[in-house]
Design a protein around this motif. Structure first.
Motif, PDB file in Angstrom:
ATOM      1  N   SER A 280       0.983  -1.000  -0.073  1.00 37.49           N
ATOM      2  CA  SER A 280       0.051  -0.045  -0.182  1.00 37.49           C
ATOM      3  C   SER A 280       0.689   1.170  -0.043  1.00 37.49           C
ATOM      4  N   CYS A 281       0.442   2.282  -0.751  1.00 39.05           N
ATOM      5  CA  CYS A 281       1.240   3.518  -0.753  1.00 39.05           C
ATOM      6  C   CYS A 281       0.515   4.551   0.248  1.00 39.05           C
ATOM      7  N   GLY A 282       1.523   4.899   0.886  1.00 40.00           N
ATOM      8  CA  GLY A 282       1.038   5.959   2.084  1.00 40.00           C
ATOM      9  C   GLY A 282       0.700   7.396   1.323  1.00 40.00           C
ATOM     10  N   GLY A 283      -0.349   7.862   1.807  1.00 43.29           N
ATOM     11  CA  GLY A 283      -0.859   9.252   1.277  1.00 43.29           C
ATOM     12  C   GLY A 283      -0.801  10.284   2.356  1.00 43.29           C
ATOM     13  N   ASP A 284      -0.566  11.493   2.097  1.00 45.07           N
ATOM     14  CA  ASP A 284      -0.531  12.610   3.281  1.00 45.07           C
ATOM     15  C   ASP A 284      -1.999  13.303   3.114  1.00 45.07           C
ATOM     16  N   ASP A 285      -2.708  13.124   1.864  1.00 48.04           N
ATOM     17  CA  ASP A 285      -3.852  13.734   1.843  1.00 48.04           C
ATOM     18  C   ASP A 285      -5.060  13.580   2.991  1.00 48.04           C
ATOM     19  N   ASP A 286      -5.266  14.590   3.632  1.00 48.89           N
ATOM     20  CA  ASP A 286      -6.286  14.376   4.731  1.00 48.89           C
ATOM     21  C   ASP A 286      -7.691  14.781   4.343  1.00 48.89           C
ATOM     22  N   GLY A 287      -7.954  14.904   3.143  1.00 50.34           N
ATOM     23  CA  GLY A 287      -9.070  15.145   2.506  1.00 50.34           C
ATOM     24  C   GLY A 287      -9.319  16.665   2.322  1.00 50.34           C
ATOM     25  N   ASN A 288      -8.688  17.740   2.966  1.00 51.00           N
ATOM     26  CA  ASN A 288      -8.838  18.914   2.949  1.00 51.00           C
ATOM     27  C   ASN A 288      -8.593  19.473   1.696  1.00 51.00           C
ATOM     28  N   GLY A 289      -7.955  18.951   0.750  1.00 47.91           N
ATOM     29  CA  GLY A 289      -7.454  19.629  -0.534  1.00 47.91           C
ATOM     30  C   GLY A 289      -8.388  19.123  -1.708  1.00 47.91           C
ATOM     31  N   ILE A 290      -9.267  18.360  -1.425  1.00 40.08           N
ATOM     32  CA  ILE A 290      -9.993  17.692  -2.546  1.00 40.08           C
ATOM     33  C   ILE A 290     -10.717  18.894  -3.498  1.00 40.08           C
ATOM     34  N   PRO A 291     -10.567  19.080  -4.479  1.00 41.89           N
ATOM     35  CA  PRO A 291     -11.208  20.163  -5.235  1.00 41.89           C
ATOM     36  C   PRO A 291     -12.643  19.897  -5.538  1.00 41.89           C
ATOM     37  N   ALA A 292     -13.421  21.049  -5.685  1.00 41.46           N
ATOM     38  CA  ALA A 292     -14.754  20.926  -5.844  1.00 41.46           C
ATOM     39  C   ALA A 292     -14.974  21.036  -7.557  1.00 41.46           C
ATOM     40  N   LEU A 293     -14.969  19.762  -8.090  1.00 40.97           N
ATOM     41  CA  LEU A 293     -14.964  19.402  -9.394  1.00 40.97           C
ATOM     42  C   LEU A 293     -16.535  19.660  -9.904  1.00 40.97           C
ATOM     43  N   PRO A 294     -16.799  20.187 -10.965  1.00 35.67           N
ATOM     44  CA  PRO A 294     -17.913  20.397 -11.474  1.00 35.67           C
ATOM     45  C   PRO A 294     -18.687  19.062 -11.461  1.00 35.67           C
ATOM     46  N   THR A 295     -20.019  19.196 -10.945  1.00 34.87           N
ATOM     47  CA  THR A 295     -21.076  18.177 -11.042  1.00 34.87           C
ATOM     48  C   THR A 295     -21.001  17.588 -12.297  1.00 34.87           C
ATOM     49  N   PRO A 296     -20.932  16.261 -12.649  1.00 32.82           N
ATOM     50  CA  PRO A 296     -21.080  15.681 -14.022  1.00 32.82           C
ATOM     51  C   PRO A 296     -22.356  15.974 -14.603  1.00 32.82           C
ATOM     52  N   GLU A 297     -22.638  15.941 -15.862  1.00 31.11           N
ATOM     53  CA  GLU A 297     -23.974  16.373 -16.552  1.00 31.11           C
ATOM     54  C   GLU A 297     -24.974  15.430 -16.097  1.00 31.11           C
ATOM     55  N   TYR A 298     -24.502  13.881 -16.159  1.00 32.75           N
ATOM     56  CA  TYR A 298     -25.714  13.101 -15.994  1.00 32.75           C
ATOM     57  C   TYR A 298     -25.772  12.467 -14.245  1.00 32.75           C
ATOM     58  N   GLU A 299     -25.224  13.377 -13.348  1.00 35.15           N
ATOM     59  CA  GLU A 299     -25.253  12.936 -12.100  1.00 35.15           C
ATOM     60  C   GLU A 299     -26.540  12.458 -11.437  1.00 35.15           C
ATOM     61  N   SER A 300     -27.609  13.160 -11.805  1.00 32.80           N
ATOM     62  CA  SER A 300     -28.879  12.708 -11.608  1.00 32.80           C
ATOM     63  C   SER A 300     -29.577  11.518 -12.147  1.00 32.80           C
ATOM     64  N   SER A 301     -29.023  11.154 -13.277  1.00 35.33           N
ATOM     65  CA  SER A 301     -29.429   9.836 -13.977  1.00 35.33           C
ATOM     66  C   SER A 301     -28.577   8.838 -13.620  1.00 35.33           C
ATOM     67  N   SER A 302     -27.542   8.737 -13.127  1.00 39.74           N
ATOM     68  CA  SER A 302     -26.648   7.807 -12.840  1.00 39.74           C
ATOM     69  C   SER A 302     -27.222   6.759 -11.803  1.00 39.74           C
ATOM     70  N   ALA A 303     -26.948   5.456 -12.232  1.00 41.20           N
ATOM     71  CA  ALA A 303     -27.654   4.334 -11.353  1.00 41.20           C
ATOM     72  C   ALA A 303     -27.349   3.062 -12.313  1.00 41.20           C
ATOM     73  N   LYS A 304     -27.131   2.030 -11.166  1.00 39.75           N
ATOM     74  CA  LYS A 304     -26.928   0.460 -11.950  1.00 39.75           C
ATOM     75  C   LYS A 304     -28.129  -0.148 -11.497  1.00 39.75           C
ATOM     76  N   TYR A 305     -28.713  -0.638 -12.502  1.00 38.47           N
ATOM     77  CA  TYR A 305     -29.869  -1.524 -12.252  1.00 38.47           C
ATOM     78  C   TYR A 305     -29.580  -2.968 -12.679  1.00 38.47           C
TER      79      TYR A 305
END
Length: 316
Positions: A22-47
């Motif tokens: 396993s690769c150690g990571g220093d990211d504590d989650g505070n630097g996660i960018p606010a990426l644009p919401t994908p166009e079909y986020e509301s339709s995403s689903a697995k049936y």
């Protein structure tokens, strides 16, 4: 022992005794960018389809891709050893990871039991699937759904349930979309001393193999895109051209340690405890994602350690 990494598309060839660490990571989650919401986020689903359906599952992703797994698809088909002809330890490690070499050939929108392409929404719960047909999702009660699937062969209405998609956090929202593979870096240490460090564009991946005297990958083995979904699907599309000479592989993922960005993946769908599973570490910067994994091996009294880093940008 056969070991397959989450690497973007390489089938693993047996048994050099590679151990992925396993690769150690220093990211504590505070630097996660606010990426644009994908166009079909509301339709995403697995049936997940009911017994008797010609399909095991039908999934719409947030970035506008569909993934349909038919009942004649074999998740566990063995990767042909001939795919990796002459390999040093470097080549075998590259071929066993997150983007392992693919196992299946592809024609337009069909990958040996997996239908894949892009979709558009044409109305409420109505979708046009490029290269496949149309689907209308009809809601019932208590997670009961029916999907009206229309192709060139006709129309049929099939019972289904919606898979749980409870992964919802800043890091998950950043991860779950379609990504283009831009470049790859390979570092190699022998007995603790760095001997190699090179970055190439994804379409120049064979330059890394050539430096070590390995046979490279065919064009349809070069990873091009990767998809993560909130229902736990992980998919890699290989090939440098649009569907004309491509391959595809599909797998599953879950968070191993979300706060550190560590993911466990498995090429045996849903089985995270066997030799086909592994760990990767993710990080984000702007609209880009980085994934890395490490391997170590003892050979003839020497210790070899590799770190493979993949760089991605969001697909549009």
């Amino acid at each position: 022992m056969k070991k397959r990494l989450l690497s973007i598309a390489l089938p693993v060839v047996a048994c050099l005794g590679l151990i992925m660490t396993s690769c150690g990571g220093d990211d504590d989650g505070n630097g996660i960018p606010a990426l644009p919401t994908p166009e079909y986020e509301s339709s995403s689903a697995k049936y997940e389809m009911a017994a008797g359906s010609p399909y095991r599952s039908i999934e719409f992703t947030s970035s506008g891709n569909y993934v349909i797994v038919s009942n004649n698809h074999n998740y566990y088909s063995a990767a042909p050893a001939a795919k990796v002809k002459k390999q040093t330890a470097v080549g075998t490690a590259m071929a066993s990871g997150l983007l392992r070499t693919p196992e299946r050939s592809v024609s337009r929108a069909y990958f040996n039991g997996i239908y894949y392409g892009t979709y558009t929404k044409t109305g409420d719960n109505q979708y046009n699937l490029q290269g496949f047909g149309t689907i209308t999702v009809n809601t019932g009660g208590d997670n009961a759904y029916s999907l009206t699937v229309t192709t060139s062969s006709g129309s049929q209405t099939l019972a289904a349930t919606k898979a749980v998609a409870d992964k919802d956090s800043d890091r998950t929202n950043a991860l779950c979309r379609t990504w283009n593979v831009d470049k790859v870096n390979l570092k190699l240490w022998i007995n603790g001393s760095k001997k190699y460090d090179k970055t190439v564009a994804a379409n120049k991946l064979n330059d890394l193999f050539e430096d070590w005297g390995d046979d490279g990958w065919e064009e349809d083995e070069i990873p091009r895109q990767v998809i993560f979904t909130k229902s736990g699907t992980y998919m890699v599309l290989y090939g440098l051209n649009d569907y004309s000479n491509n391959s595809l592989d599909i797998s599953s993922w879950r968070w191993e340690n979300e706060s550190k960005g560590i993911i466990r993946y498995s090429w045996d769908i849903g089985d995270f405890d066997d030799d086909d599973s592994g760990l990767i570490t993710t990080s984000f910067s702007g609209k880009n994602m980085t994934i890395w994994e490490e391997y170590s091996e003892e050979e003839d009294g020497d210790n070899y350690r590799e770190k493979i880093t993949w760089y991605f940008s969001e697909a549009k």
